[in-house]
Design an enzyme around this catalytic site. Structure first.
Site, mmCIF file in Angstrom:
data_model
loop_
_atom_site.group_PDB
_atom_site.id
_atom_site.type_symbol
_atom_site.label_atom_id
_atom_site.label_comp_id
_atom_site.label_asym_id
_atom_site.label_seq_id
_atom_site.Cartn_x
_atom_site.Cartn_y
_atom_site.Cartn_z
ATOM 1 C CE1 TYR A 209 -8.411 0.059 -0.895
ATOM 2 C CE2 TYR A 209 -9.322 -2.021 -0.184
ATOM 3 C CZ TYR A 209 -8.754 -0.801 0.118
ATOM 4 O OH TYR A 209 -8.524 -0.470 1.420
ATOM 5 C CD GLU B 155 -2.591 0.321 7.385
ATOM 6 O OE1 GLU B 155 -1.733 -0.530 7.717
ATOM 7 O OE2 GLU B 155 -2.883 0.567 6.210
ATOM 8 C CD GLU C 234 -5.195 -1.231 2.889
ATOM 9 O OE1 GLU C 234 -4.217 -1.715 2.285
ATOM 10 O OE2 GLU C 234 -5.292 -0.045 3.204
ATOM 11 C CG HIS D 87 -10.132 3.858 -0.520
ATOM 12 N ND1 HIS D 87 -9.074 4.601 -0.975
ATOM 13 C CD2 HIS D 87 -9.586 2.891 0.260
ATOM 14 C CE1 HIS D 87 -7.948 4.115 -0.492
ATOM 15 N NE2 HIS D 87 -8.224 3.067 0.264
ATOM 16 C CB CYS E 216 -3.619 -0.149 -5.007
ATOM 17 S SG CYS E 216 -4.746 -0.782 -3.750
ATOM 18 C CB CYS F 77 -0.889 -0.029 1.233
ATOM 19 S SG CYS F 77 -1.737 1.518 1.569
ATOM 20 C CB CYS G 3 -5.361 6.083 -2.907
ATOM 21 S SG CYS G 3 -3.943 5.150 -3.445
ATOM 22 C CB THR H 29 -3.981 4.189 4.948
ATOM 23 O OG1 THR H 29 -4.758 3.019 5.169
ATOM 24 C CG2 THR H 29 -2.986 3.935 3.852
HETATM 25 FE FE1 SF4 Z 1 -3.322 1.820 -0.067
HETATM 26 FE FE2 SF4 Z 1 -4.595 0.822 -2.169
HETATM 27 FE FE3 SF4 Z 1 -5.876 2.391 -0.419
HETATM 28 FE FE4 SF4 Z 1 -4.022 3.379 -2.099
HETATM 29 S S1 SF4 Z 1 -5.993 2.449 -2.663
HETATM 30 S S2 SF4 Z 1 -4.266 3.861 0.064
HETATM 31 S S3 SF4 Z 1 -2.564 1.710 -2.155
HETATM 32 S S4 SF4 Z 1 -5.023 0.363 -0.037
HETATM 33 FE FE FE Z 2 -6.865 1.100 2.020
#
Ligand code: SF4
Ligand code: FE
Length: 484
Positions: A291, A252, A442, A287, A294, A95, A99, A186
Site C-alpha cells: 500500500y 472485488e 480499501e 500487503h 499503490c 487498484c 499484488c 481483489t
Molecule cells: Fe490493489 Fe494496491 Fe492491493 Fe495492489 S497493493 S492489489 S493495487 S490495493
Molecule cells: Fe488491497
C-alpha cells in the site's frame, strides 16, 4: 495485452453479476475496466524503460519473469516492488489487483519452507512446482484470505454455521475437499489461479480451518459474485463520461467454494494450525508494504487532478491552496517513505526469500488508514461542491443546454469548460465514486483493518527496551528492583 484477455475468456466459470449468471463476464461493462487495470502489468513488459521494474530474475529458472510472479531475493527487489506499484497506481488511478497474488506467493514460499524443514512434509517442493508454472505462464494469481467470519466473538469451530470460515470437509488418497467463502477478493475474475490461505492464527480445535492451497480459477465448485462499487452503473451508461476514470477500475468478488476438490499436489497446508498465524502475518505484512506503493501512485493522480482544478478555477496562486497542495504531497510521500523504509529494512528468511520489516510495514499501513482520507478531504475542499452537484457530462452534447453548461460552468479564460468538468468527475471518482472503494475503503480495511496493525505494532514496540534507554539517561537510583 490481448493474449492475457484471451486467456481469461477461455476460462469457464460460474459468475454472477447484478443478480444474473453472466455467460461472458469478460465482456461485461462492470468487469472490463478492472481487467484493463491488470492488463497494465503486462503492458509494461513492452516498454523498455521499465524493464528493471517489471522484470526480475527468477531464483528457480534464472530467467527474467514478470515481477508479479517473483520471489524477492534482495532488499532492492522489495524496493522495486514498491516503485512498480507506485508507477501502476499512477497509470491506472485505481487498484491494479495483481499484488495480492504476489504477496501470497512470497508468504507461502517462506512458510512452506519452514513447514517442510520442521515437519518433513513436501509442502515447499509442491509450492515450488506451482510457482514454476505461474512464472512460466506469467499467470495472474488471486491471494484469497478473508473469510466471512460470522459472529466475530467466536472462533471458527464455535460458529453456528461451520462454513463461515473456509474449512476442510474431506480427504482421500487423491486430495481434499473444502467448503466456505472468501470475501472482497481483489481481481478475482482477472486471475488464472486462486491461492487460498487461512484468515487468522488457528488453534488446535480450529485445525480443519488451517488450510492453504492453489486452484485453477475455473475449477468446478467455484462461484464468483461480483462486488459493487459506488456509482458503478455509470460504467453501463452509453455516455460513459460521468465515470471519471474512462479506462480503469478495481474489482472485488465474493468467491464461494462449494465442496471444491483440491489434489494433494496443490495443498500447501493441511491442518498444521501452528503455521497459520505466520502465514497470515507474512501475507498481511507484504500487503501492508504494497500500500506504500499503490496508494501513493493513486494519490499522485488525485493531487494532480486537484492542482489542475485549482488552475482551471483561477485559485492556484492563493497561498492557502498552495499550502493544501503541499500538505497533500507531504502526506502522500510519507506513505511512499514507509513502503520504501520497510523494504530497505527487510531481511532474508531461512528459505532465501526477503521479507519486509514487519513493524515498519504495519506503520505504513496504519498511516494508509488515515492519510488518503485527509488527502481526499483536501481535494474536495479545493475542488468545490460542483463535483457532487453538477449535471451529467452527457448534457454537454444537448443543443439547448450544452451551451448553457459551457457558459455557466466556465473557469479561467483559455480552458475549455469540458476540461474542468471532466477533472471534477475524476476527483469525484477517486473520493466518492468507483475508485473510492480502492483509494479509501480499501485503505482502511484492505490487508487488515487498523486494529490488526495496532496489534502487530504493540507486539513489536519493544517498550521495555525504550524504558531502559530512558532510564540510562536519568540514572538507576531507586530503580534497582526493575530488570536491567
Ligand atoms: Fe490493489 Fe494496491 Fe492491493 Fe495492489 S497493493 S492489489 S493495487 S490495493
Ligand atoms: Fe488491497
Amino acid at each position: 495485452m490481448s493474449s492475457y484477455r484471451e486467456s481469461l475468456k477461455k476460462l469457464s466459470r460460474k459468475v454472477y453479476i447484478q443478480g444474473k449468471e453472466s455467460a461472458d463476464p469478460m465482456e461485461h461493462p462492470l468487469v472490463q475496466p478492472g481487467t484493463n487495470a491488470v492488463a497494465q502489468t503486462f503492458e509494461l513488459e513492452q516498454q523498455a524503460e521499465y524493464n528493471e521494474l517489471i522484470f526480475a530474475k527468477s531464483h528457480l529458472s534464472g530467467r527474467p519473469v514478470n515481477r508479479f510472479t517473483h520471489i524477492h531475493r534482495s532488499t532492492e527487489d522489495l524496493m522495486n516492488k514498491v516503485k512498480l506499484q507506485r508507477l501502476l497506481g499512477q497509470r491506472t488511478g485505481t487498484c491494479f489487483q495483481r499484488c495480492v497474488g504476489l504477496d501470497a506467493l512470497n508468504a507461502l514460499e517462506i512458510t512452506t519452507y519452514e513447514m517442510e524443514q520442521a515437519l518433513g512434509k513436501p509442502y515447499h517442493q509442491r509450492f515450488n512446482r506451482f510457482l514454476q508454472q505461474v512464472q512460466d505462464e506469467n499467470a495472474v494469481c488471486d491471494g484469497a484470505m478473508t473469510d466471512p467470519k460470522g459472529d466475530r466473538s467466536k472462533r471458527p469451530h464455535e460458529q453456528a454455521d461451520p462454513d463461515l470460515y473456509l474449512r476442510i470437509t474431506g480427504e482421500n488418497s487423491e486430495g481434499i475437499t473444502v467448503r466456505g467463502a472468501k470475501c472482497h477478493q481483489t481481481g478475482a475474475l482477472n486471475s488464472h489461479y486462486i491461492i487460498v490461505m487461512p484468515t487468522l492464527a488457528m488453534k488446535e480445535k480450529d485445525r480443519d480451518y488451517a488450510v492453504s492451497f492453489a486452484v485453477e480459477a475455473d475449477a468446478p465448485g467455484i462461484i464468483y459474485i461480483l462486488g459493487r462499487q459506488p456509482s458503478d452503473t455509470r460504467k453501463q451508461e452509453p455516455h460513459r463520461a460521468d465515470v471519471g476514470n474512462l479506462y480503469y477500475s478495481g474489482q472485488e468478488c465474493l468467491i464461494v467454494f462449494d465442496d471444491l476438490f483440491i489434489p494433494w499436489e496443490r495443498v500447501f497446508m493441511f491442518k498444521e494450525y501452528q503455521y497459520s498465524g505466520r502465514l497470515v502475518e507474512r501475507f498481511a505484512g507484504y500487503h501492508r508494504q504494497s500500500y506504500g506503493g499503490c496508494k501513493a501512485g493513486v494519490g499522485d493522480i488525485l493531487i494532480g487532478a486537484t492542482a489542475a482544478l485549482a488552475e482551471y478555477q483561477g485559485v492556484d496562486k492563493a497561498s492557502h491552496i498552495k499550502d493544501k497542495l503541499v500538505e497533500m504531497v507531504h502526506l502522500n510521500e510519507t506513505l511512499f517513505c514507509c513502503g520504501i523504509a520497510c523494504s530497505a529494512q527487510g531481511g532474508v528468511a531461512p528459505s532465501g526469500a526477503y521479507l519486509i520489516d514487519l513493524l515498519l510495514a504495519n506503520v505504513c499501513k496504519l498511516n494508509v488508514t488515515r492519510f488518503p482520507y485527509e488527502i481526499a478531504r483536501l481535494a474536495e475542499d479545493i475542488a468545490g461542491g460542483l463535483m457532487a452537484t453538477m449535471p451529467s457530462l452527457a448534457d454537454l452534447d444537448h443543443p439547448q443546454i450544452g451551451p448553457l453548461m459551457r457558459k455557466y460552468f466556465q473557469g479561467i479564460a483559455g480552458v475549455e469548460t469540458t476540461c474542468r468538468l471532466k477533472m471534477l468527475r475524476l476527483v469525484e471518482n477517486l473520493t466518492l465514486g468507483p475508485a473510492a472503494a480502492a483509494y479509501l475503503t480499501e485503505s482502511m480495511h484492505g490487508a487488515g483493518s487498523p486494529q490488526a496493525q495496532r496489534v502487530v505494532i504493540a507486539r513489536q514496540a519493544e517498550l521495555e527496551n525504550k524504558k531502559m534507554l530512558a532510564r540510562a539517561l536519568v540514572g538507576r537510583e531507586g530503580d534497582d528492583k526493575l530488570p536491567e
